[in-house]
Design an enzyme around this catalytic site. Structure first.
Site: not given
Ligand SMILES: CC(C)(COP(=O)(O)OP(=O)(O)OC[C@H]1O[C@@H](n2cnc3c(N)ncnc32)[C@H](O)[C@@H]1OP(=O)(O)O)[C@@H](O)C(=O)NCCC(=O)NCCS
Length: 328
Positions: A114, A255, A285
Site C-alpha cells: 500500500c 492512504h 483500500n
Molecule cells: C479490520 C478492522 C476494520 C477490524 O475492526 P476492529 O474494530 O479492529 O474489529 P475487531 O477485529 O476488534 O473485531 C471486533 C468484532 O467484530 C467482528 N467482525 C470482524 N469483521 C466483521 C465484519 N466484517 N462484520 C461484522 N463483524 C465483524 C469480529 O469478529 C469481532 O467480534 P468479537 O468481538 O465477537 O470477536 C480493523 O482492525 C482495521 O481496519 N485494521 C487495519 C486494516 C488495514 O488498514 N489493512 C490494510 C493495511 S494496508
C-alpha cells in the site's frame, strides 16, 4: 542548477463493477452499518473478467499522458508500484510499457504494497534529480479483489481495485515538485499481512504448498495499531526534516485504508477536516492505487491548486511506510 521532479498530469482507472456493503451482507455475516462504523467504507470497485493490474495501469497511464500532452515515446522510465502484478514475471511495468508504446523507456516494478506509490515516486524522483531520466511514468495499481477469501469477513470488506498514474518530468528548480520523501520498513512485522502462495517459499509446483494460504491474510488489530503509529511517525519525520509544521500542509492525502486510521492521523497532526482528502467510502483500500487515485480526485474536485503543499502518507504489508511532500 538542481533538477526537481514535477507532476505534469494525473490519470486514473477503476473497474466499472461496484461492490456495495449490501452485496457483502449476502456473502458474509456483516452489515452495512458495521462496515461504515469500523472502516468508513460504503462500496468498492471490483475487476471483471480480463481486468488485471496492467489493464487498469495502462488506462490510467494513457489518461495521464493525454493530460500531460506527452507522447509515450518521450518517456524514459515506467515504474509500477504493485503487489498484484499480472504474473510473477515479467514485471507489470513491462506490460504497461508495451501497452502504451513507451518505446524509449526502461521499466520495473516496485513492491511496497500500500506504500507502493510513495516508494515508486521516490525512486523516479531520485532518478530525475540525478539526471538519469527526464520523463517518468509512475503508476500505483493493485487488484486485490483477485486474492480475497469471500468467506473471510475480516478482510473481504476492506479491499477494492484501482490505479492512478502520474507523469513526472525534470524541471529547473522553481520551488515546486516532489520536495522530500521518507521511506521506512520493518520486516519483523512481515507476518501481519501476507499472500503466501505462488512465491518461492510456496511454489505452486510443490505439494507442500497445499498448506500455504491462497488468499490475503491480515492480523487486523495489529495492522491497525501499526498503521496509526506509522502514519504519525512518517508525517512528523518528513515535516521535521523539511523544517515545516503540520500547519504548513494545505492538503493531506493519506492512504485510504480505514477512515478511523485517517482521522486519528489527522487528529494527531491537528489538521482540520477540510485539509484532509478522503475517498475511502467509494473505493475501500486499493493498496498501491490508493494515493494516486486520491490525488486524481482531489485535483478534479479543485482541491489541489498551484503552490499548495501536499503531504501524502502510506503504510502496508512489509511492513513498510512512508510519506512525500509535494509542492503542487
Ligand atoms: C479490520 C478492522 C476494520 C477490524 O475492526 P476492529 O474494530 O479492529 O474489529 P475487531 O477485529 O476488534 O473485531 C471486533 C468484532 O467484530 C467482528 N467482525 C470482524 N469483521 C466483521 C465484519 N466484517 N462484520 C461484522 N463483524 C465483524 C469480529 O469478529 C469481532 O467480534 P468479537 O468481538 O465477537 O470477536 C480493523 O482492525 C482495521 O481496519 N485494521 C487495519 C486494516 C488495514 O488498514 N489493512 C490494510 C493495511 S494496508
Amino acid at each position: 542548477m538542481k533538477k526537481r521532479a514535477v507532476i505534469q498530469a494525473i490519470g486514473h482507472s477503476v473497474p466499472d463493477k461496484v461492490l456495495t456493503n449490501h452485496d457483502l451482507e449476502k456473502l458474509v455475516d456483516t452489515s452495512d452499518e458495521w462496515i461504515i462504523q469500523r472502516t468508513g467504507i460504503s462500496e468498492r470497485r471490483m475487476c471483471g473478467p480480463g481486468e488485471t493490474t496492467s489493464v487498469l495501469s495502462i488506462r490510467a497511464a494513457k489518461e495521464a499522458l493525454a493530460h500531460a500532452k506527452m507522447s509515450p515515446a518521450e518517456l524514459d522510465l515506467v515504474v509500477v508500484g504493485t503487489v498484484t502484478g499480472d504474473m510473477l514475471f515479467p514485471s507489470t511495468s513491462c506490460l504497461v510499457q508495451a501497452g502504451i508504446g513507451a518505446v524509449n523507456a526502461g521499466a520495473f516494478d516496485v513492491g511496497a504494497a500500500c506504500a507502493g506509490f510513495i516508494y515508486s515516486l521516490s525512486v523516479a524522483t531520485a532518478m530525475i534529480e540525478n539526471g538519469q531520466v527526464k520523463n517518468a511514468l509512475v503508476v500505483g495499481a493493485d487488484t486485490l479483489t483477485h486474492f480475497i477469501d469471500w468467506t473471510d469477513r475480516s478482510t473481504c470488506i476492506l479491499f477494492g481495485d484501482g490505479a492512478g498514474a502520474v507523469v513526472l518530468s525534470g524541471e529547473e528548480d522553481q520551488g515546486r515538485g516532489i520536495m522530500r520523501t521518507v521511506l521506512l520498513a520493518d520486516g519483523t512485522g512481515s507476518q501481519y499481512i501476507d499472500l503466501e502462495i505462488g512465491g518461492s517459499r510456496y511454489p505452486t509446483t510443490n505439494p507442500e504448498s497445499a498448506k500455504a494460504r491462497k488468499c490475503i491474510y491480515m492480523a487486523g488489530s495489529e495492522v491497525y495499531r501499526f498503521a496509526v503509529n506509522a502514519m504519525g511517525e512518517a508525517c512528523c519525520r518528513i515535516l521535521d526534516e523539511a523544517g515545516l509544521s503540520p500547519k504548513d500542509v494545505d492538503l493531506f492525502v493519506p492512504h485510504q485504508a480505514n477512515l478511523r486510521i485517517i482521522d486519528s492521523a489527522a487528529k494527531r497532526l491537528g489538521l482540520s477536516e477540510e485539509k484532509v482528502f478522503v475517498n475511502v467510502h467509494k473505493y475501500g483500500n486499493t493498496s498501491g492505487g490508493s494515493i494516486p487515485l486520491a490525488l486524481y480526485e482531489a485535483e478534479h474536485e479543485g482541491r489541489l491548486q498551484p503552490g499548495m503543499l501536499v503531504m501524502t502518507v502510506g503504510f502496508g504489508a512489509g511492513l513498510v511506510w512512508g510519506a512525500n511532500l509535494i509542492r503542487w
